[in-house]
Design an enzyme around this catalytic site. Structure first.
Site: not given
Ligand code: FBP
Length: 269
Positions: A21, A30, A144, A146, A175, A177, A201-202, A228-229
């Site tokens: 996403d 990205d 998250y 924030r 999910k 971090k 993943g980060g 993801g990345r």
């Molecule tokens: P990654 O594994 O690439 O870090 O993705 C995790 C994720 O939660 C994605 O689903 C989402 O797009 C992104 O991180 C959002 O991260 P942030 O809000 O820190 O930009």
């Protein structure tokens, strides 16, 4: 009695999900010539034997059809860009019913714990939980922390609080971090109670670092990773996925997984 069909994306208390996403959340910065094409990502999910792929409804509608039988679909119901400088809030964009029509077996939603928009976020999320659970569908919450009240989104107290919020609001999977502190993370997982924890993943790091961290994370009590990345920005996403799978499903060490990865690369050349 609410019965949630979580087994489509978590097997034997383990799960490996592929997140895609970022095109909405971060934009094309990205993406490269390969990963800009959603088909490339769906193929990684298929061949890498992921337990699910996470996308927005627009991607699902245009690309998921031919993978319908093979990859469990998770629709991210809310989303936002990183362009406006506003209070962290990501509105619901897709309904649970629409996600079901698109073939989803689970839905996802980002909760910004501590945001000034928390009341709206909690209320929107709670309605999603009610509807999804009426269908027996699991809900994944991106927890998250924030906003201006959050000084450090990786602070262990705030992550533990955030995990607890996810449990209290009815999420089935959280999910979160990783804060690079395995002892603190064990407590965070404990605070999540019966809600299963998966780690994001980060930013992309080297495969050695990624596998080392994954091994460390798996020892904290989480059920898996939703990456993801680190996978789809990698030169060898399939081989890396297979190595990650060894850590998540076979309790392999990072060293064993890296050795396996190198052997697979060697075969490829
Ligand atoms: P990654 O594994 O690439 O870090 O993705 C995790 C994720 O939660 C994605 O689903 C989402 O797009 C992104 O991180 C959002 O991260 P942030 O809000 O820190 O930009």
């Amino acid at each position: 009695m609410v019965r949630i069909n979580i087994n489509k994306i978590i097997r034997n208390d383990r799960s490996m999900l592929l997140a895609y996403d970022q095109g909405l959340e971060h934009g094309p910065r990205d993406l490269d010539q390969r990963s800009v094409d959603p088909k490339f990502i769906f193929d990684i999910a298929l061949e890498g034997m992921y337990d699910g792929i996470i996308v927005q409804n627009g991607i699902a509608e245009k690309y998921y059809n031919r993978y319908f039988k093979d990859i469990p679909l998770i629709i991210k119901l809310n989303g936002k860009t990183s362009i406006p400088d506003i209070a962290p809030m990501s509105r619901q964009l897709c309904s649970v019913d629409r996600a079901i029509k698109l073939g989803a077996v689970a839905v996802g939603y980002t909760i910004y714990t501590g945001s000034p928009a928390e009341p709206e976020i909690f209320s929107e999320f709670s309605k999603i939980v009610e509807t999804a659970h009426d269908y027996g569908m699991p809900v994944i919450a991106w927890m998250y922390p924030r906003g201006p009240s959050i000084k450090n989104e990786f602070d262990k107290e705030i992550l533990a609080y955030s995990a607890r919020v996810g449990l209290e609001l009815g999420a089935d999977i959280l999910k979160i971090k990783y804060n690079d502190d395995p002892e603190a993370f064990k407590w965070i997982v404990k605070c999540a109670g019966r809600a299963k924890v998966m780690v994001a993943g980060g930013n992309k790091v080297t495969e050695a670092e990624f596998l080392r961290k994954s091994e460390e994370i798996m020892k904290t009590g989480v059920v898996g990773m939703a990456v993801g990345r680190n996978v789809w920005q990698h030169d060898y996403p399939l081989q890396l996925s297979m190595a990650l799978r060894k850590i998540i499903y076979d309790n392999a060490t990072a060293q064993e997984a890296e050795k396996f990865y190198e052997q697979e690369i060697h075969k490829q050349k």
